[in-house]
Write a protein that holds these residues in place. Structure first.
Motif, PDB file in Angstrom:
ATOM      1  N   ASP A   4       0.811  -1.116  -0.172  1.00 43.36           N
ATOM      2  CA  ASP A   4      -0.016  -0.120   0.072  1.00 43.36           C
ATOM      3  C   ASP A   4       0.793   1.047  -0.244  1.00 43.36           C
ATOM      4  O   ASP A   4       0.275   2.573  -0.383  1.00 43.36           O
ATOM      5  N   ARG A  29       4.141   1.782  -1.233  1.00 40.58           N
ATOM      6  CA  ARG A  29       4.937   1.561  -1.930  1.00 40.58           C
ATOM      7  C   ARG A  29       4.010   2.464  -3.260  1.00 40.58           C
ATOM      8  O   ARG A  29       4.537   3.092  -4.381  1.00 40.58           O
ATOM      9  N   THR A  30       2.690   1.310  -3.831  1.00 39.91           N
ATOM     10  CA  THR A  30       1.794   2.444  -4.572  1.00 39.91           C
ATOM     11  C   THR A  30       0.878   3.465  -4.454  1.00 39.91           C
ATOM     12  O   THR A  30       1.353   4.381  -5.138  1.00 39.91           O
ATOM     13  N   HIS A  48       4.779   5.775  -5.006  1.00 43.30           N
ATOM     14  CA  HIS A  48       4.436   6.053  -6.973  1.00 43.30           C
ATOM     15  C   HIS A  48       3.181   6.403  -7.096  1.00 43.30           C
ATOM     16  O   HIS A  48       4.506   7.188  -8.144  1.00 43.30           O
ATOM     17  N   HIS A  49       2.769   7.372  -7.165  1.00 40.68           N
ATOM     18  CA  HIS A  49       1.883   8.314  -7.636  1.00 40.68           C
ATOM     19  C   HIS A  49       1.762   9.486  -7.108  1.00 40.68           C
ATOM     20  O   HIS A  49       1.011  10.160  -7.641  1.00 40.68           O
TER      21      HIS A  49
END
Length: 121
Positions: A49, A51-52, A55-56
């Motif tokens: 969660d 990392r995602t 990333h954005h």
């Protein structure tokens, strides 16, 4: 000696010592032979969660780093990693990110140093 970080895409060298991939996902385009790993320690990587989300939102690195540090404090695998410095002359933490300054391995290296591990800049 101690802990260092290095991109997994760079060639392995004898001076790397014990090589540990600290990414949760296998890096694209890298064969297991080329990586020359001693260990793939997925559990020290940021949670899926976190990392995602990061990333954005790359501009929120400071927030990511604080949240990742909080995860590391509760992470038994990270606490075990501190001990690797006593078992090996050098431990190279490998990561796949393109940015050498803004990535989770930088945060992990700092965290290890704050928890008694010997780290090299």
């Amino acid at each position: 000696m101690g802990f260092v970080i290095k991109r997994v895409y760079e060639p392995a060298e004898a001076s790397d010592g014990y090589r540990v991939l600290v990414d949760r996902l296998w890096p694209r385009g890298v064969s297991k032979e080329h990586a020359e790993l001693d260990l793939w320690d997925k559990e020290v990587a940021p949670s899926p969660d976190l990392r995602t989300e990061w990333h954005h939102h790359l501009e929120r690195f400071d927030e990511f780093a604080a949240r990742y540090r909080a995860e590391l404090e509760e992470n038994d695998a990270a606490k075990s990693l501190v001990g690797f410095g006593g078992e090996h002359d050098r431990v190279t933490l490998l990561y796949g990110a393109r940015d050498r300054e803004v990535n989770h391995a930088v945060v992990l290296l700092e965290w290890l140093g704050e928890h008694g591990a010997s780290v090299e800049p």
